[in-house]
Design a protein around this motif. Structure first.
Motif, PDB file in Angstrom:
ATOM      1  N   ALA A 112       2.245  15.539  12.135  1.00  0.00           N
ATOM      2  CA  ALA A 112       2.910  16.706  12.705  1.00  0.00           C
ATOM      3  C   ALA A 112       4.148  17.075  11.895  1.00  0.00           C
ATOM      4  N   CYS A 113       4.920  16.066  11.495  1.00  0.00           N
ATOM      5  CA  CYS A 113       6.119  16.327  10.692  1.00  0.00           C
ATOM      6  C   CYS A 113       5.754  16.943   9.345  1.00  0.00           C
TER       7      CYS A 113
ATOM      8  N   ARG B 149       6.397  22.067   6.093  1.00  0.00           N
ATOM      9  CA  ARG B 149       5.964  23.191   5.265  1.00  0.00           C
ATOM     10  C   ARG B 149       6.846  24.415   5.511  1.00  0.00           C
ATOM     11  N   THR B 150       7.433  24.481   6.710  1.00  0.00           N
ATOM     12  CA  THR B 150       8.231  25.642   7.105  1.00  0.00           C
ATOM     13  C   THR B 150       9.693  25.290   7.324  1.00  0.00           C
ATOM     14  N   LEU B 151       9.944  24.132   7.916  1.00  0.00           N
ATOM     15  CA  LEU B 151      11.298  23.768   8.318  1.00  0.00           C
ATOM     16  C   LEU B 151      11.985  22.905   7.266  1.00  0.00           C
ATOM     17  N   PRO B 152      13.313  22.952   7.195  1.00  0.00           N
ATOM     18  CA  PRO B 152      14.038  22.120   6.223  1.00  0.00           C
ATOM     19  C   PRO B 152      14.011  20.648   6.616  1.00  0.00           C
TER      20      PRO B 152
ATOM     21  N   ARG C 150       9.792  11.720  10.339  1.00  0.00           N
ATOM     22  CA  ARG C 150       8.446  11.538   9.780  1.00  0.00           C
ATOM     23  C   ARG C 150       8.065  10.060   9.689  1.00  0.00           C
ATOM     24  N   ASP C 151       9.020   9.203   9.394  1.00  0.00           N
ATOM     25  CA  ASP C 151       8.733   7.778   9.197  1.00  0.00           C
ATOM     26  C   ASP C 151       9.231   6.918  10.361  1.00  0.00           C
TER      27      ASP C 151
END
Length: 243
Positions: free
Chosen positions: A174-175, A180-183, A210-211
């Motif tokens: 999901a992250c 792809r769009t968010l910083p 993400r991790d």
């Protein structure tokens, strides 16, 4: 004829249960639910009859509740959080169909977006989306499209069911979609065991998220472009100071 009350019990502790939910459980004959949720209320209502099923037996559980109500009992079907937000209310109505019996009442509860948001600070003061990462009932392609849409609309997000033993990498996936769009430095938060023993929260960036290891007792918050850290809490201003 009996009655079936679908009750949202909130995050699990009695203090976060509504007065209406408490009255429904105190006044019923039978409490039905997923065994984890029933265990949260057993001590408070020890004189009730309890019926439980394991996870993935939602249809069986709801039919048990309907059958007990048709026997003339007042039955409470308990749901964690809210009874309609990822709860059993819709399935109860589906199974009863066009019949008017038994009578159904839906009692709302405090969903994790609210209780977890309060723990983190005030991350949902503006428009937001709630998305479940569980692909047991929804295809991953549809989940991905919803994540992309929310990111492009700059909505704050709340992610339910972010990980489990069977899908340990869903939050990471999901992250990757959101990145792809968010910083990478977009403020995020994780609330865990909300209203239960071990309650905790973390504030971190999307890249760090993400991790991060999470589980089914975790609720994940993604900020919008206005979200920031204020005094150690995650805050999304609505813009009141700008008018």
């Amino acid at each position: 004829m009996g009655k079936l009350i679908v009750v949202g019990i909130g995050p699990g502790n009695y203090e976060n249960m509504t007065v209406r939910a408490d009255r429904a459980l105190a006044g019923c004959d039978v409490i039905v639910g997923y065994h984890v949720y029933v265990d949260l209320v057993k001590a408070q209502y020890p004189d009730k009859e309890f019926l439980t099923t394991p996870m993935t037996k939602e249809t069986q559980r709801c039919q048990m509740a309907l059958d007990a109500a048709l026997e003339g009992k007042t039955v409470a079907m308990v749901c964690s959080g809210d009874s309609g937000i990822y709860g059993m209310a819709a399935l109860i109505y589906e199974l009863r169909g066009e019949s008017r019996e038994p009578e159904i009442e839906v009692v709302p509860g405090l969903t994790a977006a609210c209780s977890g948001g309060a723990l983190l600070g005030a991350p949902l003061t503006h428009d937001f989306a709630v998305i479940s990462l569980s692909d047991r009932l929804t295809s991953w392609e549809k989940i991905e499209a919803r994540l992309e849409g929310a990111a492009k609309a700059d909505l704050s997000m709340v992610l339910y069911n972010p990980s489990s033993h069977g899908r340990p990498d869903h939050l990471r996936r999901a992250c990757d979609i959101l990145l792809r769009t968010l910083p990478a430095d977009r403020p995020c938060g994780v609330a865990q065991f909300i209203g239960r023993e071990g309650e905790n929260y973390r504030i971190l960036t999307l890249e760090q998220l993400r991790d991060t290891q999470v589980d089914m007792f975790s609720t994940v918050f993604i900020g919008n472009e206005m979200t920031r850290m204020i005094g150690g809490h995650l805050v999304t201003p609505r813009g009141y100071r700008n008018v």
